[in-house]
Design a protein around this motif. Structure first.
Motif, PDB file in Angstrom:
ATOM      1  N   GLY A  79       0.809  -1.078   0.003  1.00 46.41           N
ATOM      2  CA  GLY A  79      -0.054   0.093  -0.005  1.00 46.41           C
ATOM      3  C   GLY A  79       0.746   1.286  -0.014  1.00 46.41           C
ATOM      4  N   GLY A  80       1.884   1.295   0.855  1.00 47.90           N
ATOM      5  CA  GLY A  80       2.744   2.677   0.787  1.00 47.90           C
ATOM      6  C   GLY A  80       3.417   2.622  -0.574  1.00 47.90           C
ATOM      7  N   GLY A  81       3.997   1.594  -1.400  1.00 44.46           N
ATOM      8  CA  GLY A  81       4.643   1.523  -2.385  1.00 44.46           C
ATOM      9  C   GLY A  81       3.665   2.044  -3.546  1.00 44.46           C
ATOM     10  N   LEU A  82       2.331   1.623  -3.471  1.00 41.49           N
ATOM     11  CA  LEU A  82       1.551   2.307  -4.378  1.00 41.49           C
ATOM     12  C   LEU A  82       1.224   3.797  -4.227  1.00 41.49           C
ATOM     13  N   ALA A  83       1.135   4.099  -2.873  1.00 39.08           N
ATOM     14  CA  ALA A  83       0.965   5.585  -2.736  1.00 39.08           C
ATOM     15  C   ALA A  83       2.295   6.281  -3.212  1.00 39.08           C
ATOM     16  N   GLY A  84       3.627   5.759  -2.802  1.00 32.87           N
ATOM     17  CA  GLY A  84       4.765   6.326  -3.249  1.00 32.87           C
ATOM     18  C   GLY A  84       4.861   6.528  -4.907  1.00 32.87           C
ATOM     19  N   ILE A  85       4.190   5.472  -5.433  1.00 35.30           N
ATOM     20  CA  ILE A  85       4.283   5.406  -7.051  1.00 35.30           C
ATOM     21  C   ILE A  85       3.444   6.654  -7.347  1.00 35.30           C
ATOM     22  N   GLU A  86       2.342   6.713  -6.870  1.00 31.73           N
ATOM     23  CA  GLU A  86       1.232   7.787  -7.219  1.00 31.73           C
ATOM     24  C   GLU A  86       2.049   9.167  -7.060  1.00 31.73           C
ATOM     25  N   PHE A  87       2.674   9.247  -5.877  1.00 37.03           N
ATOM     26  CA  PHE A  87       3.346  10.669  -5.543  1.00 37.03           C
ATOM     27  C   PHE A  87       4.278  10.838  -6.628  1.00 37.03           C
ATOM     28  N   ALA A  88       5.101   9.798  -6.681  1.00 35.52           N
ATOM     29  CA  ALA A  88       6.441  10.160  -7.682  1.00 35.52           C
ATOM     30  C   ALA A  88       5.664  10.372  -9.085  1.00 35.52           C
ATOM     31  N   ASP A  89       4.825   9.717  -9.604  1.00 36.50           N
ATOM     32  CA  ASP A  89       4.015  10.116 -10.880  1.00 36.50           C
ATOM     33  C   ASP A  89       3.704  11.479 -11.014  1.00 36.50           C
ATOM     34  N   ARG A  90       3.147  11.990  -9.853  1.00 41.96           N
ATOM     35  CA  ARG A  90       2.582  13.362  -9.849  1.00 41.96           C
ATOM     36  C   ARG A  90       3.779  14.172  -9.849  1.00 41.96           C
ATOM     37  N   GLU A  91       4.812  13.883  -9.254  1.00 41.99           N
ATOM     38  CA  GLU A  91       5.922  14.679  -9.089  1.00 41.99           C
ATOM     39  C   GLU A  91       6.513  14.821 -10.374  1.00 41.99           C
ATOM     40  N   LEU A  92       6.754  13.885 -11.261  1.00 43.94           N
ATOM     41  CA  LEU A  92       7.515  13.812 -12.408  1.00 43.94           C
ATOM     42  C   LEU A  92       6.541  14.176 -13.597  1.00 43.94           C
ATOM     43  N   THR A  93       5.335  14.163 -13.433  1.00 45.41           N
ATOM     44  CA  THR A  93       4.453  14.419 -14.729  1.00 45.41           C
ATOM     45  C   THR A  93       3.954  15.748 -14.344  1.00 45.41           C
ATOM     46  N   GLY A  94       4.359  16.700 -13.352  1.00 45.77           N
ATOM     47  CA  GLY A  94       3.647  17.896 -13.100  1.00 45.77           C
ATOM     48  C   GLY A  94       3.980  18.758 -13.891  1.00 45.77           C
ATOM     49  N   ASP A  95       5.214  18.936 -14.618  1.00 46.12           N
ATOM     50  CA  ASP A  95       5.609  19.808 -15.615  1.00 46.12           C
ATOM     51  C   ASP A  95       5.814  19.212 -16.992  1.00 46.12           C
ATOM     52  N   LYS A  96       5.078  19.634 -17.934  1.00 45.71           N
ATOM     53  CA  LYS A  96       5.028  18.803 -19.185  1.00 45.71           C
ATOM     54  C   LYS A  96       6.196  18.705 -20.137  1.00 45.71           C
ATOM     55  N   LYS A  97       7.007  19.965 -19.808  1.00 49.43           N
ATOM     56  CA  LYS A  97       8.446  19.927 -20.391  1.00 49.43           C
ATOM     57  C   LYS A  97       9.252  18.711 -19.750  1.00 49.43           C
ATOM     58  N   THR A  98       9.405  18.865 -18.677  1.00 51.51           N
ATOM     59  CA  THR A  98       9.969  17.786 -17.827  1.00 51.51           C
ATOM     60  C   THR A  98       9.720  16.241 -18.013  1.00 51.51           C
ATOM     61  N   ALA A  99       8.176  16.138 -18.089  1.00 49.96           N
ATOM     62  CA  ALA A  99       7.717  14.944 -18.410  1.00 49.96           C
ATOM     63  C   ALA A  99       8.256  14.358 -19.852  1.00 49.96           C
ATOM     64  N   ARG A 100       8.035  15.329 -20.632  1.00 51.40           N
ATOM     65  CA  ARG A 100       8.294  14.810 -22.373  1.00 51.40           C
ATOM     66  C   ARG A 100      10.071  14.487 -22.101  1.00 51.40           C
ATOM     67  N   ARG A 101      10.734  15.213 -21.478  1.00 51.37           N
ATOM     68  CA  ARG A 101      12.246  15.009 -21.702  1.00 51.37           C
ATOM     69  C   ARG A 101      12.639  13.605 -20.920  1.00 51.37           C
ATOM     70  N   LEU A 102      11.749  13.182 -19.821  1.00 48.52           N
ATOM     71  CA  LEU A 102      12.153  11.956 -19.148  1.00 48.52           C
ATOM     72  C   LEU A 102      11.386  10.786 -19.985  1.00 48.52           C
ATOM     73  N   LYS A 103      10.377  10.980 -20.553  1.00 44.74           N
ATOM     74  CA  LYS A 103       9.983   9.956 -21.498  1.00 44.74           C
ATOM     75  C   LYS A 103      10.798   9.591 -22.568  1.00 44.74           C
ATOM     76  N   SER A 104      11.206  10.753 -23.177  1.00 42.64           N
ATOM     77  CA  SER A 104      12.076  10.486 -24.376  1.00 42.64           C
ATOM     78  C   SER A 104      13.381   9.913 -23.890  1.00 42.64           C
TER      79      SER A 104
END
Length: 158
Positions: free
Chosen positions: A107-132
């Protein structure tokens, strides 16, 4: 394979490291909460088992049954069988603590993944660079795997 990691900016690498740390932190917190919950449940279960065992200890316990035809049969004493054993108590605590810590960690891992996902995809340009960078990493891994399979195929003569 680290070339894709190095191609990211310092702020992007910091975000990825922060997200990974968040997942670990949330997982640890979840596992700790699970351990506490498991300890609580094990203690509650033990007190309930003791109450049940004590309920079967009447002051006057019948020992024999006399049938109308005069035959008598001894009654088994079940109060000793209902008393919790040391091995059973230890096993119960291990399973409660192990199970609840795993559930808490998941449960904590799933909550952490959700938090990390929001942190990484919050800025669209950063998310695009990370995906690339991730996609380029995957392409390299697949190419390496394909080359390896081709070498195996050539060496086997197929």
């Amino acid at each position: 394979m680290l070339k894709h990691w190095r191609s990211l900016s310092d702020s992007d690498r910091a975000k990825v490291s922060s997200a990974a740390t968040a997942i670990l932190k949330y997982t640890g917190i979840g596992a700790s909460i699970g351990l506490v919950a498991g300890w609580f449940l094990a203690r509650r279960s033990r007190s309930s088992a003791l109450k049940i065992a004590n309920a079967f200890k009447p002051a006057e316990q019948p020992t024999v049954v006399v049938f109308p035809n005069g035959r008598t049969e001894n009654l088994p004493i079940i109060s000793d069988a209902l008393k919790p054993s040391r091995f059973g108590i230890i096993a119960k605590h291990v399973f409660y603590l192990g199970g609840t810590s795993v559930f808490g960690a998941v449960g904590g891992g799933l909550a952490g993944i959700e938090f990390a996902d929001r942190e990484l995809t919050g800025d669209k340009k950063t998310a695009r660079r990370l995906k690339s960078a991730f996609y380029r990493y995957q392409i390299d891994v697949w190419r390496t795997q394909a080359d390896k399979l081709e070498r195996i195929l050539k060496s086997s003569g197929c």
